[in-house]
Design an enzyme around this catalytic site. Sequence first.
Site, short mmCIF file in Angstrom:
data_model
loop_
_atom_site.label_atom_id
_atom_site.label_comp_id
_atom_site.label_asym_id
_atom_site.label_seq_id
_atom_site.Cartn_x
_atom_site.Cartn_y
_atom_site.Cartn_z
N ASP A 27 0.85 -1.19 -0.07
CA ASP A 27 -0.04 0.18 -0.08
C ASP A 27 0.94 1.21 0.08
O ASP A 27 1.55 1.35 0.95
CB ASP A 27 -0.60 0.10 1.01
CG ASP A 27 -2.04 1.21 1.32
OD1 ASP A 27 -2.18 1.67 0.09
OD2 ASP A 27 -2.53 1.34 2.26
N ASP A 204 -2.55 5.51 -5.49
CA ASP A 204 -2.52 4.48 -4.29
C ASP A 204 -2.85 3.07 -4.79
O ASP A 204 -3.78 2.58 -5.42
CB ASP A 204 -3.93 4.89 -3.52
CG ASP A 204 -4.03 4.23 -2.16
OD1 ASP A 204 -3.08 3.41 -1.83
OD2 ASP A 204 -5.00 4.07 -1.49
#
Length: 334
Positions: A27, A204
């Site tokens: 992430d 992201d």
Amino acid sequence: MCVTYPAIHLRAIGLIGNQISVFLIVDTGSSNTWVGATTPFEETGTTTPTGDEVFVQYGSGFFFGDEVIDTVDFGGPLVIPQQSIGTAVFSDGFQGVDGIVGIGPTGLTAGTVDNEGTIPTVTDNLFALGIIPDPVVSVFFAPTNDTFDVNGELVFGGIDPGAFTGDLIVFPLTTTFPSSEFFGVDASFVQSGATILDSAGIVDTGTTLVLLADDAFESYLATTGAVIDNNVGLFTVTPDQFATLPTLEVILSGVTFPLTPDAQRLPAQLVPAFGGDPDLVYLIVSNIGSDSGSGFDFVLGQFFLERFYSVFDSRGGGAVAFAPTVFTNAVVNN
């Protein structure tokens, strides 16, 4: 030395301590590394409790637990003997994975662990140990119709020139808060010649969809004719509407990164896994939950990154970079 690591939909498999194998989301939108969402963490001989509690809130979940120091091993030279990690006592929103490898900016860890300022990320520690030459992570993965396909790679410490086909263009991070706290960029979104959004947002790997501010998304809906499938949570168009779906252009500093119609659709083979109607086309563009002007007005998630090679550079003030790949304009999702 740069180190390449195979990835499954930006998930990493690693060892914690001397016995625990874990399946973690990689992430760039967060920076804490933690485990225990599915497989409960058990201390081993390499575990050192810190006595501190940790709590991290995400867009679609959270976790609470205890912070420990332990060995994190992703294979090969990617071994960190003393990584600070969270061990979940309770978590929500992470079904099917054990936790997260957070490779976002270090500042995102501020305030997450009691009695600590910031927590070094795995990228920070790999660089500090001399395992990688620079605190840089690059990402390549291809569109796939299989939920467990090994379809990409992470490169810690540099780039893989063979993974992209054109120029790799570097962009500074936005100064607009709160996107400036992340790997955030300034971008415009253009559809059928009209600018529907011109603002700051983030890149992201931990988000699946491409998300737009609600008012911009309303403009997108007006052009596409898409309607929500409440059972799935995604917007749909008919095959006839999809045939005329315009490209969604993402423009950074005058450089256009096109999301073709094929890039805007959920792969047809994955529709049953989502519980969808096979006679409809499901879109991977959705709304963020607030109107533009918040300083956090879009998210370029996994489906965008399937079409462009991406680099997340933590040196200095930080930067991101994009380049086209053989999949940028490919038709693969029908």
